[in-house]
Scaffold this active site. Structure first.
Site, PDB file in Angstrom:
ATOM      1  N   GLY A  28      -6.421  81.755  49.229  1.00  0.00           N
ATOM      2  CA  GLY A  28      -6.010  80.732  50.182  1.00  0.00           C
ATOM      3  C   GLY A  28      -7.184  80.174  50.945  1.00  0.00           C
TER       4      GLY A  28
ATOM      5  N   ASP B  82      -8.738  68.594  46.750  1.00  0.00           N
ATOM      6  CA  ASP B  82      -8.373  67.283  47.292  1.00  0.00           C
ATOM      7  C   ASP B  82      -6.912  67.265  47.740  1.00  0.00           C
ATOM      8  OD1 ASP B  82     -10.942  66.292  46.689  1.00  0.00           O
ATOM      9  OD2 ASP B  82     -10.318  65.817  44.642  1.00  0.00           O
TER      10      ASP B  82
ATOM     11  N   THR C 272       0.083  72.011  37.769  1.00  0.00           N
ATOM     12  CA  THR C 272       0.275  70.823  36.942  1.00  0.00           C
ATOM     13  C   THR C 272      -0.834  70.685  35.906  1.00  0.00           C
ATOM     14  OG1 THR C 272      -0.906  69.418  38.508  1.00  0.00           O
ATOM     15  CG2 THR C 272       1.480  69.625  38.808  1.00  0.00           C
TER      16      THR C 272
END
Length: 315
Positions: A232, A259, A292
């Site tokens: 994290g 980003d 993704t």
């Protein structure tokens, strides 16, 4: 909500594909390629849009790649402010090795800039910024742009009443970390960059928190964030230190995860949420982004689902 302006001076037309296995000296048959607009600030604006927010995206573009990139951004519904540059906007390629589950990333250089072009783009950024808004300066600087551009921008934007969020690397990051010139409000870096600046490995969360808070107390930024990959991110201010744990999710691609963090984090601050909430939303965004394919960034439903499993705790 406060206005958000993102700045990308060295954008890229990103291509992502996959092969069964990366091996030398043979033709590698690739899967159909995905094409996306890329570059730090562009990805921040894309992430904000995917999360239901809005930003304005100032991008330096040139050539046919630049035209294609602008078309993709407009198709995504992002408000685009084009600053024309000479030369051809660069491209990049990411290739996933399906057998090993590894990703290879190839980044081409952007076109070189002249001193006059740097002066012109700095004026364009200052003119586009709105008082009381947030300005995100993210990504690498083009060849020919000196590292002191970012501190100079931070000073001029602060004079206009703007808050700055900076996520850069290389000489520009090193200059900022030496507290040479006006400081950004928020400075983000990854683990490798933090280790490099510290001159040693920051092996634990408290190590990263000590380092980040030390930078704040030296005047490097009002708030410093260190991303620690699967652990994290750590955030420090003058008087507080927080950690938000990343979600345990399957990793398909790490492209744009940082980003996406910046986009989700900045959107939360622009909405008036406290920094603890912004941190966990940023980490949830980064966690969703690695799920993704290629350069696709995040899905809003994934981010919203993961927020509660990325708690923020004091260090």
């Amino acid at each position: 909500m406060r206005d958000i302006l993102t700045v990308t001076l060295n954008p890229a037309l990103d291509f992502a594909t996959a092969v069964d296995q990366v091996v030398p000296a043979v033709k590698l048959r690739c899967a159909p390629a995905r094409m996306d607009p890329g570059g730090g600030g562009i990805n921040v604006s894309r992430a904000i849009a995917l999360l239901g927010g809005a930003s304005r995206c100032l991008v330096a573009l040139g050539g046919r790649n630049g035209e294609t990139l602008a078309e993709l951004l407009r198709a995504a519904g992002i408000e685009l402010l084009v600053h024309r540059t000479p030369g051809e906007t660069r491209s990049s390629l990411s290739v996933r090795d399906e057998k090993r589950g590894e990703q290879y990333r190839f980044m081409l250089p952007g076109p070189p800039w002249s001193p006059l072009e740097v002066i012109e783009v700095e004026k364009a950024i200052i003119d586009a910024a709105r008082p009381e808004g947030m300005v995100v300066i993210s990504g690498t600087m083009p060849p020919g742009v000196l590292p002191d551009l970012i501190p100079d921008l931070c000073g001029k934007l602060r004079a206009k009443g703007c808050e700055t969020v900076v996520d850069t690397s290389g000489p520009a990051l090193h200059l900022i970390a030496r507290a040479r010139g006006p400081a950004p409000d928020v400075l983000r870096m990854n683990q490798e960059e933090a280790d490099d600046l510290a001159g040693r490995r920051l092996a634990s969360l408290p190590d990263s928190a000590d380092f980040a808070q030390g930078l704040v107390r030296q005047g490097v930024a009002r708030m410093v964030i260190v991303a620690r990959g699967p652990e994290g991110s750590v955030l420090a201010t003058e008087g507080s230190r927080f950690h938000s744990r990343a979600a345990d999710v399957p990793v398909r691609s790490k492209v744009g995860a940082g980003d996406t963090f910046v986009g989700s984090f900045t959107l939360a601050l622009a909405q008036g949420l406290p920094v603890e909430e912004a941190l966990k939303r940023g980490v949830a965004g980064a966690s969703a982004a690695v799920m993704t394919e290629g350069t696709a960034l995040c899905r809003r439903e994934d981010v919203e689902r993961l927020i509660e499993v990325c708690p923020t705790t004091p260090i």
